[in-house]
Scaffold this motif. Structure first.
Motif, PDB file in Angstrom:
ATOM      1  N   ASN A  61     -19.046 -39.760  33.375  1.00  0.00           N
ATOM      2  CA  ASN A  61     -20.271 -39.476  32.627  1.00  0.00           C
ATOM      3  C   ASN A  61     -19.947 -39.242  31.152  1.00  0.00           C
ATOM      4  O   ASN A  61     -19.527 -38.156  30.768  1.00  0.00           O
ATOM      5  CB  ASN A  61     -20.963 -38.239  33.210  1.00  0.00           C
ATOM      6  CG  ASN A  61     -22.255 -37.921  32.504  1.00  0.00           C
ATOM      7  OD1 ASN A  61     -22.645 -38.578  31.551  1.00  0.00           O
ATOM      8  ND2 ASN A  61     -22.930 -36.893  32.968  1.00  0.00           N
ATOM      9  N   PRO A  62     -20.182 -40.238  30.289  1.00  0.00           N
ATOM     10  CA  PRO A  62     -19.924 -40.078  28.860  1.00  0.00           C
ATOM     11  C   PRO A  62     -21.134 -39.536  28.093  1.00  0.00           C
ATOM     12  O   PRO A  62     -21.088 -39.444  26.863  1.00  0.00           O
ATOM     13  CB  PRO A  62     -19.611 -41.505  28.421  1.00  0.00           C
ATOM     14  CG  PRO A  62     -20.514 -42.337  29.275  1.00  0.00           C
ATOM     15  CD  PRO A  62     -20.558 -41.615  30.613  1.00  0.00           C
ATOM     16  N   LYS A  96     -26.463 -34.722  29.633  1.00  0.00           N
ATOM     17  CA  LYS A  96     -27.079 -35.294  30.843  1.00  0.00           C
ATOM     18  C   LYS A  96     -26.128 -35.138  32.025  1.00  0.00           C
ATOM     19  O   LYS A  96     -24.925 -35.333  31.898  1.00  0.00           O
ATOM     20  CB  LYS A  96     -27.406 -36.771  30.657  1.00  0.00           C
ATOM     21  CG  LYS A  96     -28.493 -36.993  29.618  1.00  0.00           C
ATOM     22  CD  LYS A  96     -29.459 -38.018  30.080  1.00  0.00           C
ATOM     23  CE  LYS A  96     -30.586 -38.102  29.051  1.00  0.00           C
ATOM     24  NZ  LYS A  96     -31.515 -39.125  29.347  1.00  0.00           N
ATOM     25  N   VAL A  97     -26.702 -34.808  33.165  1.00  0.00           N
ATOM     26  CA  VAL A  97     -25.951 -34.683  34.416  1.00  0.00           C
ATOM     27  C   VAL A  97     -26.393 -35.816  35.333  1.00  0.00           C
ATOM     28  O   VAL A  97     -27.577 -35.931  35.650  1.00  0.00           O
ATOM     29  CB  VAL A  97     -26.233 -33.332  35.106  1.00  0.00           C
ATOM     30  CG1 VAL A  97     -25.487 -33.238  36.428  1.00  0.00           C
ATOM     31  CG2 VAL A  97     -25.880 -32.174  34.202  1.00  0.00           C
ATOM     32  N   ILE A  98     -25.460 -36.648  35.738  1.00  0.00           N
ATOM     33  CA  ILE A  98     -25.782 -37.729  36.670  1.00  0.00           C
ATOM     34  C   ILE A  98     -25.943 -37.126  38.055  1.00  0.00           C
ATOM     35  O   ILE A  98     -25.082 -36.382  38.525  1.00  0.00           O
ATOM     36  CB  ILE A  98     -24.689 -38.816  36.654  1.00  0.00           C
ATOM     37  CG1 ILE A  98     -24.647 -39.466  35.269  1.00  0.00           C
ATOM     38  CG2 ILE A  98     -24.937 -39.852  37.758  1.00  0.00           C
ATOM     39  CD1 ILE A  98     -23.505 -40.416  35.046  1.00  0.00           C
ATOM     40  N   ARG A  99     -27.061 -37.436  38.693  1.00  0.00           N
ATOM     41  CA  ARG A  99     -27.371 -36.855  40.006  1.00  0.00           C
ATOM     42  C   ARG A  99     -27.457 -37.879  41.126  1.00  0.00           C
ATOM     43  O   ARG A  99     -27.340 -37.543  42.287  1.00  0.00           O
ATOM     44  CB  ARG A  99     -28.702 -36.091  39.937  1.00  0.00           C
ATOM     45  CG  ARG A  99     -28.682 -34.887  39.039  1.00  0.00           C
ATOM     46  CD  ARG A  99     -27.785 -33.804  39.560  1.00  0.00           C
ATOM     47  NE  ARG A  99     -28.428 -33.213  40.734  1.00  0.00           N
ATOM     48  CZ  ARG A  99     -27.795 -32.553  41.686  1.00  0.00           C
ATOM     49  NH1 ARG A  99     -26.512 -32.407  41.640  1.00  0.00           N
ATOM     50  NH2 ARG A  99     -28.448 -32.057  42.712  1.00  0.00           N
ATOM     51  N   GLU A 100     -27.675 -39.151  40.783  1.00  0.00           N
ATOM     52  CA  GLU A 100     -27.891 -40.135  41.838  1.00  0.00           C
ATOM     53  C   GLU A 100     -27.686 -41.539  41.285  1.00  0.00           C
ATOM     54  O   GLU A 100     -27.907 -41.779  40.102  1.00  0.00           O
ATOM     55  CB  GLU A 100     -29.332 -39.976  42.333  1.00  0.00           C
ATOM     56  CG  GLU A 100     -29.723 -40.768  43.529  1.00  0.00           C
ATOM     57  CD  GLU A 100     -31.138 -40.412  43.972  1.00  0.00           C
ATOM     58  OE1 GLU A 100     -31.933 -41.359  44.141  1.00  0.00           O
ATOM     59  OE2 GLU A 100     -31.446 -39.220  44.143  1.00  0.00           O
ATOM     60  N   THR A 103     -23.083 -34.806  41.706  1.00  0.00           N
ATOM     61  CA  THR A 103     -23.210 -34.112  40.428  1.00  0.00           C
ATOM     62  C   THR A 103     -22.051 -34.535  39.551  1.00  0.00           C
ATOM     63  O   THR A 103     -20.889 -34.259  39.879  1.00  0.00           O
ATOM     64  CB  THR A 103     -23.170 -32.579  40.620  1.00  0.00           C
ATOM     65  OG1 THR A 103     -24.218 -32.200  41.510  1.00  0.00           O
ATOM     66  CG2 THR A 103     -23.347 -31.862  39.296  1.00  0.00           C
ATOM     67  N   VAL A 104     -22.360 -35.234  38.472  1.00  0.00           N
ATOM     68  CA  VAL A 104     -21.336 -35.638  37.513  1.00  0.00           C
ATOM     69  C   VAL A 104     -21.737 -35.039  36.170  1.00  0.00           C
ATOM     70  O   VAL A 104     -22.644 -35.533  35.500  1.00  0.00           O
ATOM     71  CB  VAL A 104     -21.186 -37.171  37.424  1.00  0.00           C
ATOM     72  CG1 VAL A 104     -19.969 -37.532  36.561  1.00  0.00           C
ATOM     73  CG2 VAL A 104     -21.082 -37.809  38.802  1.00  0.00           C
TER      74      VAL A 104
END
Length: 173
Positions: free
Chosen positions: A108-109, A113-117, A137-138
């Motif tokens: 995740n650059p 923001k948090v990548i969830r899906e 959760t990234v």
């Protein structure tokens, strides 16, 4: 006919033995010592993958401060813009499909923001698209492995027709 066991080389590739970046994720570190025998059946590999995914998801959330964790757990993710999507795809290695499981070491650059899906599209045997999702959760600046354990790759073109269609994230702002 699909081989019921992984060869030693395929097993090494799956656990990240030849991919240094993949070995960095919690998932890869968890999975490597659990898959040391080349005769492990596919269903056992997927079981261990799910165990590692669950363990790592808990660890990822435990590293985050309480107010942020509550916000991440209760957020409603939204699709990334095309530029954000491209940034994540460019920062992340290709996905791996092995033992009827799809794994992607997502980096995740995106600050804030948090990548969830993720949403992936693959073709069925009758060439219809099917949509699958992987949740996780990234956090910004981190890498985690997202898993779809029930990914059927029963014919050779399934892998070539598979694509990540949407990445869903929550804003920390």
């Amino acid at each position: 006919m699909q081989e019921p066991h992984l060869t030693a080389a395929a097993l090494l590739l799956l656990i990240g033995g030849t991919m240094p970046a993949a070995a960095e994720t919690c998932f890869r570190q968890c999975l490597a010592p659990r898959l040391t025998d080349s005769a492990i059946p596919d269903d056992r590999i997927r079981f261990e993958m799910r165990r590692c995914r669950d363990l790592c998801e808990g660890e990822a959330l435990a590293r985050v401060a309480d107010p942020v964790r509550r916000r991440v757990e209760s957020c409603r993710p939204e699709p990334l813009s095309l530029d954000e999507f491209r940034a994540v795809r460019g920062a992340s290695p290709s996905y791996v499909v092995q033992s009827n499981a799809f794994t992607w070491d997502v980096r995740n650059p995106l600050p804030g923001k948090v990548i969830r899906e993720i949403e992936i599209v693959a073709q069925t045997m009758d060439l219809r698209d099917t949509v699958m999702t992987a949740a996780g959760t990234v956090m910004p600046g981190e890498s985690e492995t997202l898993l779809v354990a029930g990914f059927f790759d029963g014919y050779p073109n399934a892998r070539y027709a598979t694509k990540v269609r949407t990445i869903w994230a929550c804003s920390l702002d």
